[in-house]
Each structure stands twice: as C-alpha cells, then as structure tokens.
Write a protein that holds these residues in place. Structure first.
Motif, PDB file in Angstrom:
ATOM      1  N   CYS A 107      44.748  -1.777-119.093  1.00 33.19           N
ATOM      2  CA  CYS A 107      45.692  -1.644-118.203  1.00 33.19           C
ATOM      3  C   CYS A 107      47.177  -2.572-118.418  1.00 33.19           C
ATOM      4  N   TYR A 122      47.367   2.968-117.427  1.00 32.95           N
ATOM      5  CA  TYR A 122      45.947   2.763-117.754  1.00 32.95           C
ATOM      6  C   TYR A 122      45.288   3.640-118.485  1.00 32.95           C
ATOM      7  N   ALA A 129      45.118  -2.728-109.763  1.00 30.16           N
ATOM      8  CA  ALA A 129      45.852  -3.080-110.763  1.00 30.16           C
ATOM      9  C   ALA A 129      46.239  -4.763-110.869  1.00 30.16           C
ATOM     10  N   VAL A 158      52.900   0.738-114.540  1.00 31.75           N
ATOM     11  CA  VAL A 158      51.808   0.269-114.949  1.00 31.75           C
ATOM     12  C   VAL A 158      51.003   1.702-115.721  1.00 31.75           C
TER      13      VAL A 158
END
Length: 215
Positions: A74, A43, A140, A41
């Motif tokens: 994100c 961001y 998230a 992930v």
C-alpha cells in the motif's frame, strides 16, 4: 489527536511488533519496483517480485504457522481515516517509511456503527514488522507526523495477509448485518459518509469526524 507508539502498552490490545525478521531486501525491492503516488493511495494485494523473496516464505511458515499468504503493498499519500476494515486473520504491516496507523477495536462496533472518537493513532518506524490482530479495525496507513507537521513524503508499506484477501468479492446471499459490510474477499468495510468508498456503495457506519491527522 495524540499519536502513541506501537511499542507502547496502549498498542497491545491491537497487535504486536514481531522480531527476528530481516526485511531489508524486501523493503529495498519495494522501493525499487513500486510506485508511490504523491496525491493518492494505491494497493496491490500480491506482488510476484515481493513474494519471490525468502522472507515471504518465512512469513507464511513462522508468522502464519504454515498458512498460505500474499505479500503486497500500500503506497502513496494519505492523512484521513475515511474507512475502517477487518479480516479473518491478522495483517502484517512493514513500512519502508515512517507511518501512522489509525486503529479501533472491532468489539466497539454496534449494529454496524462506530464513533470515530474511539479511534487511536500509533506511529510505526520504518522497518518495523507490525502484526495487526484480526480483532482490530484498520485501513490505509497515514503519513508520518513530525514536530514540523505531517510528512510530505508519503509512504510505501508491505502488506501481508492470508492468501486471496482483498481480491474479488464472492457472490453471497445476505444472511445478517455483517454480510452488508463485505466489500471484497475476506474484507469487511465500514465507511465514513464523507469517503469515496461510501459514494461507491460501501456500508456507511462511521459516525463523528472523519479524522484527518494533518489537522
């Protein structure tokens, strides 16, 4: 874990869906200009290209009543809870792909601790503008879940927050327990012991199972 809808009555204590915004250009730019990792992930608190679009000013003037905001994103692939965070000020989530949000009430945190059995899951269809209240713990996004299981496609999500949120942590002298949770500017974080954030020094306060929607 039962996954409810952001359009359900159960979501009302955590936030609401905002109508009236045309986010088609915003999501098209998000898809065209940002990466989506297949196994992680990423961001970005603010993105100049996204913030240059007219709808960014609409968020500032309408959704935040004239306050300065940042428009970031994100993106990636995630199925786990790992942590929960909160801010002073609401957050807008606008997914370009269907997602699941894992949420809990800030009021349930006692002495920096929260049992993950209190976490609820909500599905968010792509293109929906979702306001998450400042009294809502979140983190998230997670991949969408279909009848066939967890989506393998990952997600891209616009994140709108008060200006400078999630940037460099200010230097503070701790005055109380909450100060131990401060992880970045306007970002208080509670980590699960199994998370990478906990290994990096984040405050560990989530007890119970580290929720994984793929299971």
């Amino acid at each position: 874990m039962k996954i409810k809808s952001v359009f359900s009555h159960a979501f009302e204590k955590y936030g609401k869906v905002l109508d009236g915004y045309d986010v088609s250009e915003l999501l098209a730019k998000l898809d065209a200009t940002t990466k989506k990792p297949a196994d992680a992930v990423i961001y970005e608190p603010g993105d100049a290209g996204l913030e240059s679009l007219p709808v960014a000013e609409e968020f500032s003037v309408n959704a935040y009543g004239g306050m300065p905001v940042q428009v970031g994103y994100c993106n990636g692939y995630n199925t786990k809870l790992n942590c929960l965070e909160y801010h002073r000020g609401s957050e807008l989530n606008i997914p370009a792909d269907d997602i699941v949000l894992l949420l809990a009430p800030l009021s349930a945190v006692k002495n920096g601790k929260l049992d993950t059995s209190l976490v609820e899951a909500f599905s968010v269809p792509k293109g929906t503008v979702v306001q998450v209240y400042e009294t809502t713990l979140h983190y998230a996004p997670c991949n969408a879940v279909t009848k066939a299981g967890v989506s393998k496609d990952g997600f891209r999500v616009i994140i709108v927050l008060p200006k400078d949120t999630n940037t460099e942590k200010p230097a503070i002298k701790e005055k109380n327990l909450e100060d131990k949770l401060l992880w970045a500017r306007n970002k208080w974080l509670i980590a699960h012991p199994d998370s990478s954030e906990a290994k990096s020094g984040a405050f560990v306060g989530l007890t119970g199972v580290n929720i994984d929607i793929s299971k």
